[in-house]
Enzyme design. Structure first.
Site, PDB file in Angstrom:
ATOM      1  N   ARG A 148      23.951  61.043  31.422  1.00  0.00           N
ATOM      2  CA  ARG A 148      24.284  59.801  31.141  1.00  0.00           C
ATOM      3  C   ARG A 148      25.809  59.141  30.764  1.00  0.00           C
ATOM      4  NH1 ARG A 148      23.144  56.108  25.771  1.00  0.00           N
ATOM      5  NH2 ARG A 148      24.592  54.079  26.277  1.00  0.00           N
ATOM      6  N   GLU A 165      15.935  53.766  27.884  1.00  0.00           N
ATOM      7  CA  GLU A 165      17.000  54.647  28.996  1.00  0.00           C
ATOM      8  C   GLU A 165      16.716  55.662  29.467  1.00  0.00           C
ATOM      9  OE1 GLU A 165      19.158  53.194  25.142  1.00  0.00           O
ATOM     10  OE2 GLU A 165      21.517  53.193  26.444  1.00  0.00           O
ATOM     11  N   ARG A 180      30.405  48.641  14.014  1.00  0.00           N
ATOM     12  CA  ARG A 180      31.598  47.813  15.132  1.00  0.00           C
ATOM     13  C   ARG A 180      31.303  46.343  14.457  1.00  0.00           C
ATOM     14  NH1 ARG A 180      29.171  50.354  20.173  1.00  0.00           N
ATOM     15  NH2 ARG A 180      30.034  52.058  20.422  1.00  0.00           N
ATOM     16  N   ASN A 205      22.390  63.297  27.604  1.00  0.00           N
ATOM     17  CA  ASN A 205      23.175  62.492  27.202  1.00  0.00           C
ATOM     18  C   ASN A 205      23.966  62.571  25.270  1.00  0.00           C
ATOM     19  OD1 ASN A 205      24.007  60.071  25.666  1.00  0.00           O
ATOM     20  ND2 ASN A 205      22.712  59.202  25.125  1.00  0.00           N
ATOM     21  N   HIS A 257      25.624  49.638  28.417  1.00  0.00           N
ATOM     22  CA  HIS A 257      24.543  50.103  28.167  1.00  0.00           C
ATOM     23  C   HIS A 257      23.068  49.300  29.759  1.00  0.00           C
ATOM     24  CE1 HIS A 257      24.309  48.956  23.834  1.00  0.00           C
ATOM     25  NE2 HIS A 257      24.046  50.456  23.991  1.00  0.00           N
TER      26      HIS A 257
END
Ligand code: ADP
Length: 400
Positions: free
Chosen positions: A89, A384, A239, A10, A178
């Site tokens: 990813r 994940e 965010r 990733n 996601h």
């Protein structure tokens, strides 16, 4: 060695996160992180068999050097020959990728073409792919896209109220992110309640540094809170989530912000961090709020939970039935406070929390924290890396 391992990579703008996953168990046998790449403080950390090794790297290391270092370490640990594939990813697959995909020159060119949709992520992901191809040229490489799971969203969920040409000509639409996490926890939740996934409807709340909420019907995403970019939706660590776009014009036209400064403000300086003025980290804020009585930390957490509850209620409109709510991600799995605040806001949807069960969830295990009369409220650990590994392995099996 008989175990089948997939190396999962990733790659961020200044980091390479990696793990080796045993495809039979879905568990990582080795994890690590090369971070602060391209700076004088570059470092490399490896966790294997309960041991942690940490190296500082002298030269300003780049991604290529970090992957080369990783290969060297895996050779030293005699793990290199057990790896059958590399799973990457990739954040944005646009409308081009709805499945994990074996990487070819054409696939790389398409990921590159999609970089305008995810300028902070796709170029970094591509760098990781190229570094791994160079260092491990004998291994097949697979791309697993964050957006792929959400390609099942209907038009009414993915289109904005903007001129249709902006979608047709510039691919401006909602994508959702996601995906690997939402898909995985929905499957786990179906197993937990003992009902076929094809007959289940869940709302899944992935609450980590980034946060997104997804309505999953019959194992498919039908709507999600993140949109064209991961900025839309609920408030997150740093965010803002949803806001009136008029604020952006006001910042630029009247307060002298440049577009780049607005980008930084909304992605890096808002959310829990911006409201608290303290931290983007939920654990630190809980400590400040409840042990030090910091009112801004308390306010930030309150707004965070309220906005998530509002989104869950909004997404329930996309479903005709609802089996339960799933909490996952670092915050969803670990913060009993956040789960309680959210569930207390949702009694109208028949969610009722069992305080003892909420407090006593077992780390790394799935649990139900609802009362007997409530819909399910499940805490499901995400994986994940496990999903990327198993999907990569599946792509190879299908390609044979
Ligand atoms: P990422 O999105 O980067 O993968 P994670 O899913 O690991 O992030 O989530 C990180 C968030 O989880 C941080 O805000 C962290 O404070 C929070 N978190 C982790 N453990 C706890 C805990 N015990 N209580 C509250 N929050 C926690």
């Amino acid at each position: 060695m008989s175990q089948i391992h997939v190396l999962v990579i990733n790659c961020g703008s200044s980091s390479v996160k990696f793990s080796i996953v045993d495809t039979a168990s879905g568990q990582a046998v080795l994890t690590g992180l090369a971070e602060r790449l391209l700076s004088a403080k570059a470092s490399f950390k490896l966790n294997y068999r309960q041991q942690s090794e940490h190296f500082s790297l002298n030269a300003p290391y780049d991604h290529q050097a970090a992957v080369a270092e990783l290969v060297q370490q895996l050779t030293r640990l005699e793990l290199i020959d057990s790896i059958s594939a590399v799973g990457h990813r990739v954040v944005h697959g646009g409308e081009k990728f709805s499945q994990p995909t074996l990487i070819t020159a054409k696939v790389k060119a398409t990921i590159n073409e999609l970089a305008h949709l995810a300028p902070l992520h796709n170029p970094a992901n591509l760098t990781g792919i190229e570094a791994a191809e160079k260092a491990l040229e004998h291994l097949p490489q697979v791309a697993v896209f964050d957006t792929a799971f959400h390609q099942s969203m209907p038009e009414k969920a993915y289109l904005y109220g903007l001129p249709y040409e902006l979608y047709q000509e510039h691919a401006i639409r909602r994508y959702g992110f996601h995906g690997s996490s939402h898909a995985f926890v929905a499957g786990q939740a179906a197993d937990f309640i003992g009902k076929p996934l094809s007959q289940c409807s869940f709302i899944s709340a992935h609450l980590g540094n980034g946060c997104s909420i997804t309505a999953v019907k019959g194992g498919q995403s039908i709507d999600s809170s993140m949109g064209f970019t991961p900025l839309e939706g609920v408030m997150m660590g740093s965010r803002s989530g949803d806001l009136d776009p008029g604020i952006i014009f006001h910042l630029i036209d009247h307060l002298g912000y440049s577009p780049d400064e607005v980008q930084q403000l909304l992605n890096k300086k808002s959310g829990l961090l911006g409201l608290s003025g303290l931290s983007n980290d939920c654990r630190e804020l809980e400590q400040a709020a409840f042990e030090e009585n910091n009112t801004r930390a308390k306010l930030a957490l309150e707004i965070f939970c309220y906005r998530i509850a509002k989104y869950i209620a909004a997404l329930s409109a996309s479903l005709t039935s609802l089996d339960g709510l799933i909490f996952t991600g670092g915050i969803g799995e670990n913060s009993s406070y956040v789960r309680e605040q959210i569930l207390n806001q949702l009694s109208l949807l028949n969610f009722h929390i069992d305080q003892d069960k909420n407090r006593d969830t077992r780390f790394g295990k799935s649990d139900d924290i609802s009362t007997p009369s409530s819909r399910y409220a499940l805490v499901i650990p995400t994986n994940e890396e496990g999903v990327i590994a198993s999907q990569s392995y599946q792509v190879l099996q299908e390609a044979k």
